[in-house]
Design a protein around this motif. Structure first.
Motif, mmCIF file in Angstrom:
data_model
loop_
_atom_site.group_PDB
_atom_site.id
_atom_site.type_symbol
_atom_site.label_atom_id
_atom_site.label_comp_id
_atom_site.label_asym_id
_atom_site.label_seq_id
_atom_site.Cartn_x
_atom_site.Cartn_y
_atom_site.Cartn_z
ATOM 1 N N SER A 74 -3.412 4.938 -9.267
ATOM 2 C CA SER A 74 -2.334 3.412 -9.370
ATOM 3 C C SER A 74 -3.119 2.942 -10.826
ATOM 4 N N VAL A 75 -1.877 2.633 -11.188
ATOM 5 C CA VAL A 75 -1.710 2.481 -12.962
ATOM 6 C C VAL A 75 -1.836 0.723 -13.022
ATOM 7 N N GLU A 76 -1.856 -0.053 -11.731
ATOM 8 C CA GLU A 76 -2.231 -1.251 -12.579
ATOM 9 C C GLU A 76 -3.262 -2.154 -12.700
ATOM 10 N N LYS A 77 -3.324 -2.933 -13.487
ATOM 11 C CA LYS A 77 -4.014 -4.127 -14.421
ATOM 12 C C LYS A 77 -5.722 -4.440 -13.205
ATOM 13 N N ARG B 15 0.667 -1.757 -0.174
ATOM 14 C CA ARG B 15 -0.175 0.145 -0.275
ATOM 15 C C ARG B 15 0.699 0.812 0.065
ATOM 16 N N HIS B 16 1.878 1.013 0.661
ATOM 17 C CA HIS B 16 2.548 2.360 0.231
ATOM 18 C C HIS B 16 4.262 2.223 -0.272
ATOM 19 N N ASN B 17 3.760 0.998 -1.007
ATOM 20 C CA ASN B 17 5.207 0.929 -1.933
ATOM 21 C C ASN B 17 5.226 0.102 -2.866
ATOM 22 N N ARG C 22 -6.576 2.556 -3.364
ATOM 23 C CA ARG C 22 -7.034 1.702 -1.755
ATOM 24 C C ARG C 22 -7.162 0.448 -2.491
ATOM 25 N N PHE C 23 -7.729 -0.580 -0.879
ATOM 26 C CA PHE C 23 -7.484 -1.847 -0.753
ATOM 27 C C PHE C 23 -8.694 -2.130 -1.614
ATOM 28 N N GLN C 24 -9.941 -1.543 -2.075
ATOM 29 C CA GLN C 24 -11.742 -2.057 -2.556
ATOM 30 C C GLN C 24 -11.177 -2.289 -4.285
#
Length: 150
Positions: free
Chosen positions: A36-39, A14-16, A47-49
């Motif tokens: 965040s640019v993740e797939k 979450r931080h890195n 965020r976790f959600q």
């Protein structure tokens, strides 16, 4: 690959993470925003959600090269060494109402991720509008009619 709980993965990343983009606010009150640019991240927020890394069930709508849309879902794959085989892509090339129904039946109504209903439908709306603009299909602007005489 070892199976790890979703919450532990989130606490570790979450931080890195290499997918995180931090944007500073313009004033002290606004603070900074982490994108965040993740797939698999529907809203592109860190965020976790919405995380595509930390959740075992992920759904997302992406734009394709041929001006179409795809619904991406993370599947329970037996190939833990090959993450690319752990995703299923469902092509959405129907009209808006039928595509919305496909999204609902594949990811919301079958209790896959009902909490992401609004986010997934909102993202599909924007992808659909962008694809219409790219194809050159423009909604006609209604002609303004002034006050008429009786």
């Amino acid at each position: 690959m070892v199976q790890v709980s979703d919450s532990l993965v989130w606490e570790l990343t979450r931080h890195n993470t290499c997918f995180m983009k931090k944007v500073n606010g313009r004033t002290k009150r606004s603070g900074s925003v982490r994108f965040s640019v993740e797939k698999g991240n529907v809203k592109s927020l860190s965020r976790f959600q919405y995380s595509g890394l930390a959740n075992s069930k992920v759904t997302d709508v992406v734009c394709t090269d041929s001006n179409g849309a795809e619904l991406i879902k993370k599947t329970a794959s037996k190939h833990h060494q090959y993450p690319s085989k752990g995703r299923a892509a469902i092509t959405i090339n129907k009209d808006f109402r039928r595509a919305e129904n496909t999204i609902l039946t594949q990811s919301i109504d079958n209790f896959y991720r009902p909490d992401l209903k609004d986010a997934v439908l909102a993202k599909y709306t924007k992808v659909y509008q962008a694809n219409r603009r790219a194809k050159g299909v423009v909604k006609p602007v209604p002609m303004k009619k002034g006050r008429t005489k009786k």
